[in-house]
Design a protein around this motif. Structure first.
Motif, PDB file in Angstrom:
ATOM      1  N   PHE A   1       0.823  -1.208   0.000  1.00 54.60           N
ATOM      2  CA  PHE A   1       0.000   0.000   0.000  1.00 54.60           C
ATOM      3  C   PHE A   1       0.856   1.256   0.000  1.00 54.60           C
ATOM      4  O   PHE A   1       0.590   2.210  -0.745  1.00 54.60           O
ATOM      5  N   ASP A   2       1.882   1.282   0.829  1.00 53.65           N
ATOM      6  CA  ASP A   2       2.708   2.489   0.928  1.00 53.65           C
ATOM      7  C   ASP A   2       3.449   2.773  -0.370  1.00 53.65           C
ATOM      8  O   ASP A   2       3.591   3.942  -0.763  1.00 53.65           O
ATOM      9  N   GLN A   3       3.925   1.741  -1.059  1.00 53.60           N
ATOM     10  CA  GLN A   3       4.582   1.952  -2.345  1.00 53.60           C
ATOM     11  C   GLN A   3       3.612   2.524  -3.369  1.00 53.60           C
ATOM     12  O   GLN A   3       3.957   3.434  -4.134  1.00 53.60           O
ATOM     13  N   LEU A   4       2.404   1.996  -3.378  1.00 54.02           N
ATOM     14  CA  LEU A   4       1.386   2.510  -4.287  1.00 54.02           C
ATOM     15  C   LEU A   4       1.024   3.951  -3.945  1.00 54.02           C
ATOM     16  O   LEU A   4       0.946   4.812  -4.825  1.00 54.02           O
ATOM     17  N   ARG A   5       0.821   4.215  -2.670  1.00 53.00           N
ATOM     18  CA  ARG A   5       0.466   5.579  -2.258  1.00 53.00           C
ATOM     19  C   ARG A   5       1.535   6.574  -2.693  1.00 53.00           C
ATOM     20  O   ARG A   5       1.224   7.648  -3.221  1.00 53.00           O
ATOM     21  N   ASP A   6       2.798   6.238  -2.472  1.00 54.37           N
ATOM     22  CA  ASP A   6       3.881   7.154  -2.839  1.00 54.37           C
ATOM     23  C   ASP A   6       3.909   7.398  -4.352  1.00 54.37           C
ATOM     24  O   ASP A   6       4.101   8.537  -4.806  1.00 54.37           O
ATOM     25  N   ALA A   7       3.729   6.325  -5.130  1.00 58.65           N
ATOM     26  CA  ALA A   7       3.744   6.472  -6.589  1.00 58.65           C
ATOM     27  C   ALA A   7       2.566   7.304  -7.066  1.00 58.65           C
ATOM     28  O   ALA A   7       2.715   8.170  -7.952  1.00 58.65           O
ATOM     29  N   TYR A   8       1.405   7.059  -6.493  1.00 53.99           N
ATOM     30  CA  TYR A   8       0.213   7.811  -6.895  1.00 53.99           C
ATOM     31  C   TYR A   8       0.287   9.265  -6.451  1.00 53.99           C
ATOM     32  O   TYR A   8      -0.175  10.160  -7.170  1.00 53.99           O
ATOM     33  N   TYR A   9       0.843   9.512  -5.274  1.00 50.47           N
ATOM     34  CA  TYR A   9       0.978  10.893  -4.818  1.00 50.47           C
ATOM     35  C   TYR A   9       1.852  11.676  -5.794  1.00 50.47           C
ATOM     36  O   TYR A   9       1.516  12.803  -6.195  1.00 50.47           O
ATOM     37  N   ALA A  10       2.974  11.087  -6.175  1.00 50.47           N
ATOM     38  CA  ALA A  10       3.883  11.764  -7.100  1.00 50.47           C
ATOM     39  C   ALA A  10       3.204  12.017  -8.438  1.00 50.47           C
ATOM     40  O   ALA A  10       3.351  13.099  -9.028  1.00 50.47           O
ATOM     41  N   GLN A  11       2.447  11.045  -8.925  1.00 55.32           N
ATOM     42  CA  GLN A  11       1.760  11.229 -10.201  1.00 55.32           C
ATOM     43  C   GLN A  11       0.710  12.324 -10.103  1.00 55.32           C
ATOM     44  O   GLN A  11       0.650  13.217 -10.958  1.00 55.32           O
ATOM     45  N   ALA A  12      -0.132  12.263  -9.077  1.00 58.23           N
ATOM     46  CA  ALA A  12      -1.194  13.255  -8.935  1.00 58.23           C
ATOM     47  C   ALA A  12      -0.620  14.666  -8.769  1.00 58.23           C
ATOM     48  O   ALA A  12      -1.148  15.635  -9.315  1.00 58.23           O
ATOM     49  N   LYS A  13       0.466  14.774  -8.030  1.00 56.14           N
ATOM     50  CA  LYS A  13       1.096  16.078  -7.822  1.00 56.14           C
ATOM     51  C   LYS A  13       1.587  16.655  -9.155  1.00 56.14           C
ATOM     52  O   LYS A  13       1.366  17.839  -9.460  1.00 56.14           O
ATOM     53  N   SER A  14       2.230  15.834  -9.958  1.00 56.37           N
ATOM     54  CA  SER A  14       2.731  16.303 -11.254  1.00 56.37           C
ATOM     55  C   SER A  14       1.587  16.673 -12.185  1.00 56.37           C
ATOM     56  O   SER A  14       1.658  17.664 -12.916  1.00 56.37           O
ATOM     57  N   LEU A  15       0.530  15.872 -12.183  1.00 54.19           N
ATOM     58  CA  LEU A  15      -0.629  16.178 -13.022  1.00 54.19           C
ATOM     59  C   LEU A  15      -1.286  17.486 -12.591  1.00 54.19           C
ATOM     60  O   LEU A  15      -1.661  18.313 -13.426  1.00 54.19           O
ATOM     61  N   MET A  16      -1.405  17.677 -11.281  1.00 56.59           N
ATOM     62  CA  MET A  16      -1.999  18.917 -10.781  1.00 56.59           C
ATOM     63  C   MET A  16      -1.144  20.120 -11.167  1.00 56.59           C
ATOM     64  O   MET A  16      -1.654  21.146 -11.633  1.00 56.59           O
ATOM     65  N   GLU A  17       0.153  19.997 -10.999  1.00 58.71           N
ATOM     66  CA  GLU A  17       1.037  21.096 -11.354  1.00 58.71           C
ATOM     67  C   GLU A  17       1.056  21.341 -12.868  1.00 58.71           C
ATOM     68  O   GLU A  17       1.310  22.457 -13.316  1.00 58.71           O
ATOM     69  N   GLY A  18       0.755  20.290 -13.643  1.00 65.06           N
ATOM     70  CA  GLY A  18       0.657  20.453 -15.088  1.00 65.06           C
ATOM     71  C   GLY A  18      -0.630  21.097 -15.548  1.00 65.06           C
ATOM     72  O   GLY A  18      -0.762  21.464 -16.721  1.00 65.06           O
ATOM     73  N   GLY A  19      -1.623  21.208 -14.629  1.00 58.50           N
ATOM     74  CA  GLY A  19      -2.815  21.983 -14.938  1.00 58.50           C
ATOM     75  C   GLY A  19      -4.110  21.223 -15.132  1.00 58.50           C
ATOM     76  O   GLY A  19      -5.094  21.811 -15.597  1.00 58.50           O
ATOM     77  N   VAL A  20      -4.170  19.944 -14.773  1.00 55.18           N
ATOM     78  CA  VAL A  20      -5.418  19.210 -15.013  1.00 55.18           C
ATOM     79  C   VAL A  20      -6.561  19.790 -14.181  1.00 55.18           C
ATOM     80  O   VAL A  20      -6.353  20.403 -13.135  1.00 55.18           O
TER      81      VAL A  20
END
Length: 368
Positions: free
Chosen positions: A177-196
């Motif tokens: 779970f923690d590995q998934l959470r970390d990977a998803y957090y990084a993805q969501a953060k980048s997507l948000m900063e990219g403007g979605v």
């Protein structure tokens, strides 16, 4: 936690549940009102559209990765960096066909999924650039009467937290779970900063993976103060009516409803015909908007798209869903093309969106 807040659906003892309370969004604020007024259209497949370009290994690599030590053909997310014109052209085709919501080219843009190509370090850049490409396309096609929205696509990863990869060791796991959470957090953060404008947690085959994604998104909201709409879409993998990790669609909904999704539904897998009973069940259960974007039928290697259904067939099936009052958002998954989306948009244009089930209607809904 943002997603743990009580809703009107469980407020008060003995009171009838009402619609799921939505957070105050900092982006995509127009989406709930649009979903009230008409059936919104999601875009279609990215992967099978990319296959139309018949790109070879060198074209996937581009100049930047010409000397990369591992094969990269099939890493569609890399194309946002090496062939951005291809991704932009696909986006524009779907918008021209009538899509209201575009998915970013990031289904596999997590560090976990990119590990298959030894490109974990590029996941952040892939997400940012993919978000930028989708937002640029949306801006080019948006009008006051028809705004367009970029949805940050978050796929399930090739690993599952619930199921052993070793038939001889039921307790084995290749991700936690923690590995998934970390990977998803990084993805969501980048997507948000990219403007979605919103997030789409999609093609869920493991509810625990999805919980990790939603937990990560919730943490991101707390850390940034931003709150984006969340769309959740699972995939029923066979005629048992269950997702791969074993939940029925009712259990799947009850496991994830705490996230207060803007839409909840199904995609991929069975195609519209076999998906219908499960969408009908969700339409009765969900006190939020229901989405459906099926494959173009079953796989068919003799077809140009790799799937059975032509645009008129897929659109006809989804029109019946809509006329039966089952959906608020519709689009296409594997094998669907801009032609499919154009026909779906045309078929659903004059059909009213699904209303709340009677057990979830509040006084305002009943008066309407």
């Amino acid at each position: 936690m943002t997603t743990a807040s009580p809703t009107t659906a469980n407020a008060g003892v003995g009171t009838a549940p009402t619609r799921l309370a939505q957070p105050r969004y900092t982006r995509g604020q127009a989406l709930p009102a649009l979903l009230e007024s008409r059936i919104l259209i999601l875009d279609g497949a990215m992967g099978t559209m990319i296959q139309r370009y018949k790109l070879d290994e060198a074209q996937y690599r581009g100049e930047r990765f010409a000397d990369f030590a591992h094969d990269v053909k099939g890493n569609n997310e890399l194309l946002s960096l090496t062939r951005p014109e291809v991704i932009s052209e696909i986006h524009r085709q779907y918008l021209a066909a009538g899509a209201d919501i575009l998915e970013t080219n990031t289904f596999g843009a997590t560090t976990i999924a990119q590990g298959d190509y030894h490109m974990e370090d590029l996941a952040d850049e892939m997400n940012r650039e993919s978000a930028r490409l989708a937002k640029e396309a949306c801006a080019a096609f948006s009008t006051p009467d028809k705004p367009r929205f970029a949805a940050g696509a978050i796929g399930p990863t090739p690993k599952t937290a619930s199921i052993s990869p070793d038939v001889n060791d039921p307790g084995a796991r290749n991700v936690d779970f923690d590995q998934l959470r970390d990977a998803y957090y990084a993805q969501a953060k980048s997507l948000m900063e990219g403007g979605v404008d919103l997030f789409l947690v999609e093609t869920i085959f493991d509810t625990l993976n999805a919980k990790a994604a939603l937990f990560a998104i919730d943490e991101l909201f707390e850390d940034t103060g931003e709150v984006l709409p969340i769309m959740i879409s699972g995939t029923v993998t066979d005629a048992s009516g269950r997702i791969l990790s074993g939940q029925t669609v009712e259990a799947f909904w009850n496991s994830l409803r705490h996230a207060r999704p803007l839409t909840f539904g199904l995609n991929c897998a069975l195609g519209a015909t076999l998906m219908r009973p499960y969408i009908a069940e969700l339409a009765k259960l969900c006190n939020t908007y229901v989405s459906v974007y099926p494959n173009a039928g079953l796989p068919n290697p003799m077809s140009d798209t790799g799937f059975d259904e032509t645009p008129d067939v897929t659109s006809g099936l989804l029109k019946e869903f809509a006329q039966a009052g089952l959906v608020n958002l519709a689009g296409g998954c594997c094998g669907t093309t801009p032609e499919h989306i154009a026909e779906i948009a045309k078929a659903l244009a004059d059909v009213k969106p699904r209303r709340w089930p009677s057990q979830y209607r509040n006084d305002e809904d009943q008066a309407a």
